[in-house]
Design a protein around this motif. Structure first.
Motif, mmCIF file in Angstrom:
data_model
loop_
_atom_site.group_PDB
_atom_site.id
_atom_site.type_symbol
_atom_site.label_atom_id
_atom_site.label_comp_id
_atom_site.label_asym_id
_atom_site.label_seq_id
_atom_site.Cartn_x
_atom_site.Cartn_y
_atom_site.Cartn_z
ATOM 1 N N ASP A 12 0.822 -1.216 0.000
ATOM 2 C CA ASP A 12 0.000 0.000 0.000
ATOM 3 C C ASP A 12 0.853 1.262 0.000
ATOM 4 O O ASP A 12 0.592 2.211 0.743
ATOM 5 N N LYS A 14 3.675 1.745 1.207
ATOM 6 C CA LYS A 14 4.561 1.927 2.358
ATOM 7 C C LYS A 14 5.697 0.900 2.296
ATOM 8 O O LYS A 14 5.461 -0.292 2.130
ATOM 9 N N ILE A 16 8.121 -1.620 3.606
ATOM 10 C CA ILE A 16 8.188 -2.441 4.819
ATOM 11 C C ILE A 16 9.531 -3.169 4.892
ATOM 12 O O ILE A 16 10.171 -3.212 5.932
ATOM 13 N N PRO A 35 10.611 -8.119 16.509
ATOM 14 C CA PRO A 35 9.451 -7.534 17.180
ATOM 15 C C PRO A 35 8.221 -7.451 16.281
ATOM 16 O O PRO A 35 8.335 -7.581 15.066
ATOM 17 N N ASN A 36 7.067 -7.223 16.874
ATOM 18 C CA ASN A 36 5.824 -7.046 16.118
ATOM 19 C C ASN A 36 6.008 -5.928 15.099
ATOM 20 O O ASN A 36 6.593 -4.897 15.398
ATOM 21 N N GLY A 39 8.181 -6.879 9.986
ATOM 22 C CA GLY A 39 8.124 -7.271 8.577
ATOM 23 C C GLY A 39 8.256 -8.761 8.338
ATOM 24 O O GLY A 39 8.455 -9.205 7.203
ATOM 25 N N LYS A 40 8.092 -9.567 9.377
ATOM 26 C CA LYS A 40 8.251 -11.022 9.235
ATOM 27 C C LYS A 40 7.190 -11.613 8.302
ATOM 28 O O LYS A 40 7.504 -12.344 7.364
ATOM 29 N N GLU A 171 4.881 -18.030 12.523
ATOM 30 C CA GLU A 171 4.307 -18.133 13.875
ATOM 31 C C GLU A 171 3.373 -19.326 14.014
ATOM 32 O O GLU A 171 2.275 -19.204 14.555
HETATM 33 N N1 LIG Z 1 -1.700 -3.202 3.873
HETATM 34 C C1 LIG Z 1 -0.830 -2.541 4.656
HETATM 35 N N2 LIG Z 1 -0.779 -1.194 4.598
HETATM 36 C C2 LIG Z 1 0.075 -0.506 5.369
HETATM 37 N N3 LIG Z 1 0.906 -1.088 6.240
HETATM 38 C C3 LIG Z 1 0.881 -2.413 6.341
HETATM 39 C C4 LIG Z 1 0.020 -3.215 5.550
HETATM 40 N N4 LIG Z 1 0.237 -4.500 5.849
HETATM 41 C C5 LIG Z 1 1.193 -4.503 6.809
HETATM 42 N N5 LIG Z 1 1.569 -3.256 7.093
HETATM 43 C C6 LIG Z 1 2.564 -2.852 8.076
HETATM 44 O O1 LIG Z 1 3.778 -3.503 7.807
HETATM 45 C C7 LIG Z 1 4.494 -3.723 9.004
HETATM 46 C C8 LIG Z 1 4.997 -5.152 9.036
HETATM 47 O O2 LIG Z 1 3.906 -6.043 9.198
HETATM 48 P P1 LIG Z 1 4.092 -7.608 9.328
HETATM 49 O O3 LIG Z 1 2.770 -8.204 9.391
HETATM 50 O O4 LIG Z 1 5.024 -8.059 8.283
HETATM 51 O O5 LIG Z 1 4.798 -7.679 10.767
HETATM 52 P P2 LIG Z 1 5.260 -8.957 11.578
HETATM 53 O O6 LIG Z 1 6.715 -8.823 11.760
HETATM 54 O O7 LIG Z 1 4.765 -10.193 10.953
HETATM 55 O O8 LIG Z 1 4.533 -8.698 12.958
HETATM 56 P P3 LIG Z 1 3.858 -9.735 14.021
HETATM 57 O O9 LIG Z 1 4.961 -10.222 14.876
HETATM 58 O O10 LIG Z 1 2.947 -8.872 14.801
HETATM 59 O O11 LIG Z 1 3.165 -10.794 13.245
HETATM 60 C C9 LIG Z 1 3.534 -3.359 10.138
HETATM 61 O O12 LIG Z 1 3.903 -2.082 10.616
HETATM 62 C C10 LIG Z 1 2.195 -3.307 9.469
HETATM 63 O O13 LIG Z 1 1.340 -2.375 10.094
#
Ligand SMILES: Nc1ncnc2c1ncn2[C@@H]1O[C@H](COP(=O)(O)OP(=O)(O)OP(=O)(O)O)[C@@H](O)[C@H]1O
Ligand SMILES: [Mg+2]
Lengths: 249, 482
Positions: A12, A14, A16, A35-36, A39-40, A171
């Protein structure tokens, strides 16, 4: 097996993933922790080729081929499997029907003979027993009304059924009770093979007690900031992400 | 069996619409246009008795005074009723021939359609009264049905051979002046099917008719009359396909079902007429009046329809719950793709006590199509403790199509209990991705998800037809997610 170089990806609009580099050899199991929001899951979707995840730089090479030009279903039939963090419900489609459709679609794409209903049932039953997935669950609509743990076990059942060359587990341990965790770990370990690589995304050291990784990577803000052996997971558990990220900076 | 053959044809023809071919058989036609003479011509061609001609002429007189309805959510150019043929029959077809005598080209057509008219039908246990354009040319399994006392024949034949039954029931559910299209049908109906199942008889097999509009520019006016006498049971299947054409073809069928005390009628339709091309050119106009009358207590009528074809569908299979403790059901899948317009639904008219109705409608829209569910549940003052359950689910594929739900509810008895649930959803991106990730290609994934969405209705179809219907659902949505 998998070479990721300086990968940049947007969702979108952004960014990542911001220059992620990672390499996993055949026969290896790597863990990704972070961490949450680091970007995993985004990485896992980019590997699987999900629509909306745009690669803006870098490269992904899988078995010597450019992965980024392949459609998601092509990747699947070439052995890329993603156990999802949030498995999706498909109402009205029984789990068994789904498994049969998927298995045969992959086989067709590879030019292999399709397996008939009886054959599929035999294969599925064998894997289902190991994952303690009941016959009754197989008759229900895919993931509809399944508990969190049941959904995750079904993901691993699918991994066992499709026998992928590269498995990404996002996960898979979250939401599992201790017994199920062991079950899932056994399932994963049973699939460890010289011609297979695995990428295990997790928040917890505990899973890695059962699935012992060859390498551990720490992902933060879209980049790998630290790498190490299995002891890195213990260090993370002890210090927390914040400290590790600071140390790395 | 049929499904496999049909699938092979899809590959063979390689066209978007797999039934787009025209059989080259000499046709015998009424002169173009509609007048008293046309009505007389048709009646004479059928060797009809005088009362039938009178009935038709009465309908024609009424029709001239009527106007085409415009309340449905469908749009189409004005139909010139004087610019169509109202009767077309394959030439040189003497009555009541055995299969061997049937024009081989006709049989070839059936083959292309995947209708296994020969031994396969015996194995499948299905009797087929195949309607080719306007005249029934081949009927199988007569003997077995005869044994059970079941009458299953062309309506033109029934008018001659079972005139008392026809006189008693024809127009008793859908009156001659019911609506514009039904009245038109009453004046010029060409042929169709007649079924009578006597008291206490369970029809020993599924009855089935395949319709096929073939003659260029010929309106098709089928007339079907099914009567289940006290305690009888019958399941009837109607399936249809039409060749590809650029001019629009009008189809205005009337189906009447009568269930006497304790009887049950199950009527299933798989409708796959030419829907027009991707640009909205051509296709069948399908204006159908289907109605069942649960005339006796404890009777049951169940409609199941899978509507994937036609450029325009205007169709509301209904049940009049006249007897006490009667049950009416409507299970529907309506798929509209490209420029198709479907306005379909049902009417459940509760007249008797403890009457129950159930409506399950699944509408799927793709491309630029518009899909409307229009349903009426009406509970009359005397219908104590009437019950209705309605569930209308719409699925949208892509952003340019529309789904509309128009439920009308009239409850004139305070003990009525009416439940209505409606949902509208899109094929979720995460569902598609999940399928793709497991190696299922896009089109197959859409088909899998849509078939799951329709499952409750598909389950109502007899086995062989469920398989074919599933394939139809897939084919009609091919390429809809881009
Ligand atoms: N469609 C989107 N539009 C904007 N930002 C997004 C979108 N999808 C994901 N993000 C952002 O991308 C970043 C990474 O998200 P991702 O799901 O990859 O994290 P993660 O490492 O898997 O986290 P978690 O441990 O919580 O599962 C987050 O800040 C999320 O808000
Ligand atoms: Mg995640």
């Amino acid at each position: 097996m998998l070479e990721i170089k300086d990968l940049h990806a947007k969702v979108d609009g952004k960014e990542i993933l911001k220059g992620l580099t990672l390499s996993v050899g055949a026969g290896e199991v790597h863990a990704i922790m972070g961490p949450n929001g680091s970007g995993k899951s985004t990485l896992s979707y980019v590997l699987a080729g999900r629509a909306g995840y745009e690669i803006t730089g870098g490269s992904i090479t899988y078995k010597g081929e450019d992965l980024t030009t392949m459609s998601p279903d092509q990747r699947a039939s070439k052995g890329v499997f993603l156990a999802m963090q949030y498995p999706v419900e498909i109402p009205g489609v029984t789990t068994l029907t789904f498994l049969k459709t998927a298995l045969n679609a992959q086989r067709r794409a590879r030019g292999e003979k399709e397996v008939d209903a009886v054959g599929v049932l035999r294969l599925v039953r064998e894997k289902a027993a190991a994952m303690k997935v009941s016959e009754e669950m197989l008759k229900r609509a895919l993931n509809v009304g399944f508990s969190g743990g049941e959904k995750k076990r079904l993901e691993i059942l699918q991994m066992a059924l499709f026998q992928p060359a590269l498995a990404v587990l996002d996960e898979t341990d979250s939401g599992l009770d201790i017994d199920a965790l062991k079950l899932v770990a056994e399932g994963v370990n049973a699939l460890r093979a010289p011609d297979r690589a695995m990428l295990v995304i997790t928040h917890y050291q505990r899973l890695l007690d059962y699935i012992v990784p060859d390498r551990v990577h720490v992902l933060s803000a879209g980049r790998i900031i630290k790498e190490g052996g299995k002891e890195l997971a213990h260090e993370l558990e002890a210090k927390g992400y914040e400290q590790i990220i600071k140390d790395a900076a | 069996m049929a499904a496999i053959e049909t699938r092979e044809k899809v590959a063979e023809l390689g066209d978007k619409y797999k039934y787009g071919f025209v059989t080259d058989i000499e046709m015998e036609r009424a002169p173009k246009g509609l007048s008293e003479d046309t009505v007389k011509y048709i009646s004479a061609k059928k060797n009809e008795p005088g009362w039938m001609l009178e009935w038709r002429l009465g309908a024609f007189a009424r029709w001239k005074e009527m106007r085409e309805p415009n309340w449905a959510r469908v749009h189409y150019p004005k139909i010139d009723y004087q610019d169509a043929y109202y009767y077309a029959a394959p030439k040189n077809t003497p009555k009541k021939q055995s299969l061997d005598e049937v024009d081989p080209k006709l049989l070839e057509t059936y083959k292309k359609l995947g209708i296994p008219l020969h031994e396969q039908m015996a194995l499948a246990g299905v009797a087929v009264d195949a309607v080719f354009d306007s005249v029934s040319v081949a009927t199988t399994f007569k003997d077995k049905l005869n044994e059970a006392g079941v009458i299953f024949c062309a309506i033109s034949e029934a008018i001659r051979d079972h005139s008392e039954l026809v006189k008693k029931y024809l127009g008793s559910v859908v009156p001659v002046s019911d609506n514009f299209f039904a009245t038109l049908n009453s004046a010029v109906f060409s042929d169709g099917t007649f079924v009578y199942v006597p008291k206490g008889v369970r029809c020993p097999m599924e009855l089935s008719t395949y319709f096929r509009i073939n003659a260029n520019n010929t309106g098709q006016f089928e007339r079907t009359l099914i009567i289940a006498d006290e305690g009888a049971y019958v399941s009837y299947l109607e399936g249809c396909t039409a060749p590809k054409r650029d001019e629009n073809q009008l189809h205005a069928a009337v189906v009447e079902l009568i269930a006497l005390e304790g009887a049950e009628i199950k009527y299933s339709t798989v409708q796959n007429w030419y829907p027009g091309d991707e640009n909205g050119l051509g296709g069948i106009y399908n204006f159908v009046t289907k109605r069942g009358d649960c005339r006796g207590a404890r009777s049951k009528i169940s409609w199941t329809q899978v509507e994937t074809g036609s450029a325009i569908t205007w169709k509301y299979p209904s049940v009049i719950l006249r007897g006490d403790d009667t049950v009416g059901e409507f299970y529907s899948i309506a798929i509209a793709n490209h420029f198709q317009q479907a306005d379909t639904g049902t009417k459940m008219i509760h007249l008797g006590k403890n009457t129950k109705s159930r409506i399950i409608s699944k509408g799927i829209s793709a491309g630029k199509a518009q899909n409307t569910y229009r349903g009426l549940v009406s509970v009359h003052p005397k219908a104590e403790k009437a019950r209705n359950y309605t569930q209308c689910d719409s699925l949208l594929i892509g952003g340019e199509c529309g789904a509309h739900t128009v439920p009308y509810i009239e409850a004139r008895n305070p003990t009525a209990r009416i439940e209505h649930e409606a949902t509208t959803s899109k094929i979720a991106e995460d569902q598609l991705f999940y399928c793709l990730q497991r190696g299922i290609p896009q089109d197959e994934a859409v088909s899998l998800i849509v078939n799951g969405f329709c499952k409750e209705v598909l389950q109502q179809l007899p086995m062989e037809f469920a398989v074919e219907a599933q394939k139809l659902v897939s084919i009609s949505l091919e390429g809809s997610v881009g």
